[in-house]
Design an enzyme around this catalytic site. Structure first.
Site, PDB file in Angstrom:
ATOM      1  N   THR A   1       0.839  -1.190   0.000  1.00 54.53           N
ATOM      2  CA  THR A   1       0.000   0.000   0.000  1.00 54.53           C
ATOM      3  C   THR A   1       0.873   1.237   0.000  1.00 54.53           C
ATOM      4  OG1 THR A   1      -1.805  -1.097   1.126  1.00 54.53           O
ATOM      5  CG2 THR A   1      -1.580   1.242   1.578  1.00 54.53           C
TER       6      THR A   1
ATOM      7  N   ARG B   1     -14.176  -7.171   0.083  1.00 53.68           N
ATOM      8  CA  ARG B   1     -13.439  -6.879   1.321  1.00 53.68           C
ATOM      9  C   ARG B   1     -12.881  -5.438   1.259  1.00 53.68           C
ATOM     10  NH1 ARG B   1      -7.954  -5.107   2.581  1.00 53.68           N
ATOM     11  NH2 ARG B   1      -7.447  -5.829   4.650  1.00 53.68           N
ATOM     12  N   VAL B   2     -13.117  -4.686   2.313  1.00 51.09           N
ATOM     13  CA  VAL B   2     -12.556  -3.342   2.417  1.00 51.09           C
ATOM     14  C   VAL B   2     -11.654  -3.324   3.641  1.00 51.09           C
ATOM     15  CG1 VAL B   2     -13.080  -0.900   2.783  1.00 51.09           C
ATOM     16  CG2 VAL B   2     -14.540  -2.274   1.281  1.00 51.09           C
ATOM     17  N   GLY B   3     -10.452  -2.809   3.480  1.00 50.89           N
ATOM     18  CA  GLY B   3      -9.499  -2.760   4.589  1.00 50.89           C
ATOM     19  C   GLY B   3      -9.553  -1.447   5.328  1.00 50.89           C
ATOM     20  N   ASP B   4      -8.475  -1.151   6.014  1.00 48.44           N
ATOM     21  CA  ASP B   4      -8.396   0.084   6.802  1.00 48.44           C
ATOM     22  C   ASP B   4      -8.202   1.327   5.936  1.00 48.44           C
ATOM     23  OD1 ASP B   4      -5.790  -1.131   6.206  1.00 48.44           O
ATOM     24  OD2 ASP B   4      -5.015   0.721   7.087  1.00 48.44           O
TER      25      ASP B   4
ATOM     26  N   GLY C   1      -4.946  -4.671   7.515  1.00 50.80           N
ATOM     27  CA  GLY C   1      -6.085  -3.784   7.720  1.00 50.80           C
ATOM     28  C   GLY C   1      -7.076  -4.266   8.756  1.00 50.80           C
TER      29      GLY C   1
ATOM     30  N   THR D   1      -0.260   1.638   7.047  1.00 49.64           N
ATOM     31  CA  THR D   1      -0.186   0.462   6.178  1.00 49.64           C
ATOM     32  C   THR D   1      -0.043  -0.776   7.050  1.00 49.64           C
ATOM     33  OG1 THR D   1       1.166  -0.681   4.520  1.00 49.64           O
ATOM     34  CG2 THR D   1       2.301   0.914   5.904  1.00 49.64           C
ATOM     35  N   GLY D   2      -0.403  -1.925   6.493  1.00 51.04           N
ATOM     36  CA  GLY D   2      -0.278  -3.158   7.260  1.00 51.04           C
ATOM     37  C   GLY D   2      -1.545  -3.984   7.177  1.00 51.04           C
TER      38      GLY D   2
HETATM   39  N1  ASP Z   1      -3.662  -1.890   4.874  1.00 52.84           N
HETATM   40  C1  ASP Z   1      -3.912  -2.508   3.604  1.00 52.84           C
HETATM   41  C2  ASP Z   1      -5.186  -3.313   3.678  1.00 52.84           C
HETATM   42  O1  ASP Z   1      -5.385  -4.006   4.648  1.00 52.84           O
HETATM   43  C3  ASP Z   1      -2.792  -3.391   3.143  1.00 52.84           C
HETATM   44  C4  ASP Z   1      -1.431  -2.759   3.176  1.00 52.84           C
HETATM   45  O2  ASP Z   1      -1.167  -1.819   3.925  1.00 52.84           O
HETATM   46  O3  ASP Z   1      -0.563  -3.185   2.417  1.00 52.84           O
HETATM   47  O4  ASP Z   1      -5.939  -3.273   2.737  1.00 52.84           O
END
Ligand code: ASP
Length: 283
Positions: free
Chosen positions: A153, A181-184, A207, A204-205
């Site tokens: 990300t 699916r929706v992340g953070d 989610g 990032t990380g």
């Molecule tokens: N945070 C992002 C998600 O979970 C993934 C990422 O940071 O690489 O969609």
């Protein structure tokens, strides 16, 4: 008044080749340079973070725009959020398909849609209504399949010469995610937050963990309590780890132009530029 910009290319596992890591780092340096050039010529923090993220969205080894990971159906669904720390205005988009620069669509949502966050058919209809450029999915699918769940990300935070802060985050989401699916990343306070009273942050990380501690707002709140940008990022990563066991990374700039970078993954390519000082970059 100082200007500053910080960018990241994701806190993924980075079990990638040396060559890919170098491409990601160079993209971060280019993005920080571009953002700084805008800020040094009087441009806004919002313009700087959008332009920096556009560069990262174009980088084929990063999981945003071109290079996004496909979901289990082989489709690319992207999420993005941009926020203006001056008046707390924000624009977000989730699960959008067939655009090269989701962050620019998020900014248009902020400015022209009369809403903060669009998804699904309504988001498509808005994009078409304003003539936002669309692309084929093949144009986006250029990244190697990832071995780690979390991706690469991208994000940027900036302070401009008028004391305005802005934050932006853009992602293709986790590799092989379920459709829908929706992340953070597009969630205000999780994927990013900006408030001129405290700081601008991009996360990032993983989610599913990051959103549970509303990590970007948490980081801003730590700055509000008197922590430095660096200490605030480190503290929020500690909260993430202790409360959820999650992995992630943060970049921040506070209202005085002080920078913070922290992650508990193996790597997180990032770069920052303060005034006309030499760029600092690392992965
Ligand atoms: N945070 C992002 C998600 O979970 C993934 C990422 O940071 O690489 O969609």
């Amino acid at each position: 008044m100082s200007i500053a910009i910080v960018v990241h290319g994701g806190a993924g596992g980075w079990n990638k080749s040396e060559e890919h890591r170098e491409i990601a780092l160079q993209a971060c340096i280019e993005a920080a340079e571009r953002g700084r050039a805008i800020l040094l010529t009087g441009g806004s923090a919002l313009d700087a973070v959008e332009a920096a993220v556009n560069i990262l969205e174009d980088c084929p080894v990063l999981d945003a725009g071109r290079g996004s990971y496909p979901n289990t159906e082989g489709e690319v669904e992207m999420d993005a959020l941009i926020m203006d720390g001056g008046d707390l205005s924000m624009g977000a988009i989730a699960a959008i398909q067939r655009v090269r620069h989701p962050i620019s669509l998020a900014r248009k949502i902020m400015r022209d849609s009369g809403h903060n966050f669009l998804v699904g058919q309504g988001a498509d209809a808005f994009a078409d209504e304003i003539g936002f450029p669309r692309c084929d999915v093949e144009e986006l699918l250029v990244n190697e399949p990832s071995e780690s769940t979390i991706g690469d990300t991208v994000g940027a935070v900036a302070l401009d010469e008028n004391g305005n802060l802005a934050a932006a985050t853009s992602t293709g989401g986790t590799a092989n995610k379920r459709p829908g699916r929706v992340g953070d990343s597009p969630l205000v306070g999780s994927g990013a937050y900006a408030d001129n009273w405290t700081a601008a942050v991009s996360a990032t990380g993983y989610g599913e963990a990051l959103m549970r501690v509303v990590i970007s707002k948490q980081t801003c709140d730590f700055v509000g309590l008197g922590l430095s940008a660096q200490a605030a990022c480190e503290s929020a990563i500690r909260v993430l780890e202790e409360r959820t066991g999650g992995e992630g990374g943060l970049i921040a700039v506070d209202a005085r132009g002080k920078v913070g970078v922290a992650f508990n993954t193996r790597r997180m390519p990032h770069a920052y530029a303060i005034d006309d000082q030499a760029i600092v970059a690392n992965s």
